[in-house]
Design a protein around this motif. Sequence first.
Motif, mmCIF file in Angstrom:
data_model
loop_
_atom_site.group_PDB
_atom_site.id
_atom_site.type_symbol
_atom_site.label_atom_id
_atom_site.label_comp_id
_atom_site.label_asym_id
_atom_site.label_seq_id
_atom_site.Cartn_x
_atom_site.Cartn_y
_atom_site.Cartn_z
ATOM 1 N N ASN B 32 16.876 31.023 -39.887
ATOM 2 C CA ASN B 32 17.126 32.413 -39.482
ATOM 3 C C ASN B 32 16.066 33.297 -40.139
ATOM 4 O OD1 ASN B 32 17.988 32.799 -42.226
ATOM 5 N ND2 ASN B 32 19.980 31.910 -41.624
ATOM 6 N N GLU B 33 16.197 34.596 -40.043
ATOM 7 C CA GLU B 33 15.175 35.493 -40.595
ATOM 8 C C GLU B 33 15.026 35.312 -42.101
ATOM 9 O OE1 GLU B 33 14.513 39.353 -39.407
ATOM 10 O OE2 GLU B 33 14.377 38.795 -37.287
ATOM 11 N N LYS B 34 16.149 35.010 -42.754
ATOM 12 C CA LYS B 34 16.095 34.819 -44.210
ATOM 13 C C LYS B 34 15.250 33.598 -44.567
ATOM 14 C CE LYS B 34 20.389 36.993 -45.739
ATOM 15 N NZ LYS B 34 21.825 36.710 -45.890
ATOM 16 N N THR B 35 15.413 32.553 -43.750
ATOM 17 C CA THR B 35 14.602 31.350 -43.993
ATOM 18 C C THR B 35 13.124 31.715 -43.898
ATOM 19 O OG1 THR B 35 16.274 30.356 -42.542
ATOM 20 C CG2 THR B 35 14.604 28.889 -43.450
ATOM 21 N N LYS B 54 8.622 35.741 -37.075
ATOM 22 C CA LYS B 54 9.905 36.297 -36.635
ATOM 23 C C LYS B 54 9.955 36.458 -35.104
ATOM 24 C CE LYS B 54 11.408 38.195 -40.994
ATOM 25 N NZ LYS B 54 11.726 39.358 -41.836
ATOM 26 N N ASP B 55 8.823 36.839 -34.539
ATOM 27 C CA ASP B 55 8.759 36.891 -33.059
ATOM 28 C C ASP B 55 8.993 35.502 -32.466
ATOM 29 O OD1 ASP B 55 8.221 39.554 -33.194
ATOM 30 O OD2 ASP B 55 6.045 39.362 -32.857
ATOM 31 N N LEU B 61 14.999 30.875 -30.157
ATOM 32 C CA LEU B 61 16.436 31.007 -29.912
ATOM 33 C C LEU B 61 16.734 31.314 -28.440
ATOM 34 C CD1 LEU B 61 17.412 32.947 -33.169
ATOM 35 C CD2 LEU B 61 17.812 30.522 -32.671
ATOM 36 N N GLU B 62 15.841 32.083 -27.809
ATOM 37 C CA GLU B 62 16.036 32.442 -26.398
ATOM 38 C C GLU B 62 15.855 31.252 -25.454
ATOM 39 O OE1 GLU B 62 14.073 36.838 -26.935
ATOM 40 O OE2 GLU B 62 13.124 35.438 -25.494
ATOM 41 N N PHE B 177 9.700 24.092 -28.531
ATOM 42 C CA PHE B 177 9.300 23.503 -29.803
ATOM 43 C C PHE B 177 8.009 24.092 -30.352
ATOM 44 C CE2 PHE B 177 12.289 20.683 -27.819
ATOM 45 C CZ PHE B 177 13.213 20.556 -28.853
ATOM 46 N N SER B 178 7.170 24.629 -29.476
ATOM 47 C CA SER B 178 6.010 25.356 -30.001
ATOM 48 C C SER B 178 6.491 26.658 -30.645
ATOM 49 C CB SER B 178 4.984 25.631 -28.901
ATOM 50 O OG SER B 178 5.519 26.477 -27.912
ATOM 51 N N ALA B 179 7.559 27.230 -30.102
ATOM 52 C CA ALA B 179 8.140 28.434 -30.701
ATOM 53 C C ALA B 179 8.759 28.104 -32.059
ATOM 54 C CB ALA B 179 9.192 29.034 -29.767
ATOM 55 N N LEU B 180 9.452 26.961 -32.110
ATOM 56 C CA LEU B 180 10.057 26.526 -33.376
ATOM 57 C C LEU B 180 8.979 26.328 -34.433
ATOM 58 C CD1 LEU B 180 12.392 25.393 -35.113
ATOM 59 C CD2 LEU B 180 11.989 23.168 -34.048
#
Lengths: 254, 470
Positions: B32-35, B54-55, B61-62, B177-180
């Motif tokens: 998440n953002e904290k990570t 963050k983006d 997630l989307e 997975f590129s987003a991940l």
Amino acid sequence: MKHLKIDNLHVSIGQSEILRGLSLDLPTGQVHAIMGPNGSGKSTLAKVIAGHPDYTVTSGDILVDGESILEMEPDARARQGIFLAFQYPSEIPGVTIANFLRAALQARLPEGKELEATEYYAKLYEKMDLLEMPRTFTSRAVNEGFSGGEKKRCEILQMAMLQPTFALLDETDSGLDIDALKIVSHGVNSLRGPETGMLVITHYQRLLNYIVPDFVHVMVNGRIVESGTKELALKLEAEGYDWATEPEAEAVAV
Amino acid sequence: MNETQTQLDIDREKGNFRYNVDYEFDAGTGLNEKTIDYICDVKDEPDWIRKFRKDALKKFLEKPMPTHWASHDLENIIFDKIRYYLSQGGQKPKKTWDEVPEDVKRTFERLGIPEQERKFLAGVEAQFDSEAAYSNIKEAVGKQGVIFMGSTDALKEHPEIFRKWFGKVIPTGDNKFSALNSAAFSGGSFIYVPPGVKVTHPLQAYFRINAENFGQFERTLIIADEGAEVTYMEGCTAPKFDTATLHSAVVELVALRGAKIQYITVQNWSNNVFNLVTKRGLAMEDAEVKWIDCNIGSRLTMKYPGVVMKGRRARGEVISIALAGDGQHQDTGAKMVHAADETTSNIVSKSISVGTGRATYRGLVKIPSHLKGCKNNTECDALLINTSSRTDTYPAISVRGTGNACQHEASVSQVSSEQIFYMQQRGLTEAQAMSLSVNGFVNDLVRQFPMEYSVELKRLIDLEMEGSVG
């Protein structure tokens, strides 16, 4: 002297019986020819000795020096000295002749012992020269894209490299022109000797002009109906197989 | 040390060991953002990267799981249970092996990395979980102006080159997975080769997963400037765990005018690893990008190295070997996007399925109608070993216009029982015969790997085939 003994062998594939009580004694130092019409079971005999998994031995035995080999895997039989020159050798894409033979020889060495590369190539080239094969042959994939003659030459090359105790040559002459036949026969003859027994399977007498057998057996309907010296082959050449098949036909009719 | 021991060792059991390591930095489970803040703080990253991450997290997630076309096994990845950042010895890789923490050093020594470095490599980066433990380049190569370092260091030390290309070949939202990876990336290599410099020996990275329930997200960016040449090799292993491990890398290659990049992968993951990797190269005028990819191991691999041929006469090539063992799924292939005249691409893919293994080939070839003189050649061959083995091919070819050519050949074969009998008749055991057949099947491709790899590849195939018969 070693003996390959076939004792009253009965063999089936599926429901049909192909060998029906065949007996034969092949000692080292001799060349025996098996002749017979198509479908008499000649090729089956060669494959069964080599341990082909499609065939079932229903009774009888195959023995090397008195020990049955029926329970042995094909590769164990091969390592014990049985070699089959195939009528239709398989292609092994991507595996060169040099690598294949190397693996085959390596498989005969005790674990931990490595084949000596220099000696290996020296021997390979010597045998290739004997069979008039160009050196480039070693880097071709086994039987891939080979002509009929090249395939047969390749079989004899393998035989020369593996130096079997008992060599079974299955229709080695089929598909060969006269020049190729002479080269192959020369190769086979050079391997004759007191250490080797040969079983030459052929449909035609022609091959036996070049590889002269000590004994000739006539095979009909899955058993040997007549045995004799090389003159028997000439008789077959002159008279065909009819005289040999007729008594069998009568026997069945009774 | 004798000759056989000095060869690169990548047998299947070689990587199956693990030393207990205390992690100084651990972002905990879940993403998440904290990570992301934790990762950015620990790595002391600039704000633009924090925003970039963050983006990317939002996009990750989307985006839905691509199970409308890919394996449903993806649904078994539990993202909340995965640890996204683990590091033991800090964020700065060491320049000598002596400085590397003992247990990490032991791991790489056991994998033979320092030794290979001495023998034939121009530089090595060794990543342990999230961070590189060691990174060094031979002095002579460094003097030519070649930059070889971890991506974390590169984005701080060479922002002018890094930012120009980072995320440009593979946009964050290219796939889930590129987003991940873009959200959680850590480690991986950055290479810059100045104009005209030809790096004669390969640069190598080794990616090691040591921790359980862990995700490794390295990010690699290689730029070969005009007329430059470089070969990069990567190796990967992980111990066998009962739980799933995730490896999701993004690799971007940029070959500027006349440059050549060759990227070699020998992946040997343990059977619990989900390996979901996005790899793409950009080839400008007269440039060449070549992927040589060998996929062995993993539970599920999804990887389709691509080349976008953006400049005239650019060339793209993918050579791949996949071995799907029992219970494994190798979903691999290639993407060739022609975007300039007279560009040529070549795909040669060979797969072997053993036991219940499944090999899938997916290929994309795109030549739009306004281009001319473009050519693609695709060959894909599958070998099935057992009756329970499976192979599928999904080629997507879109070649338009009148001045372009495309050729596609595919074959499926089995090692026949006659062939095995023939080989057994020469004295080989059934397993030896099978191994030799399989090695023969991939032989023409194995020859394209550097010697050190090809010898071991053959041995690896032997080991994989041992249990396949009988």
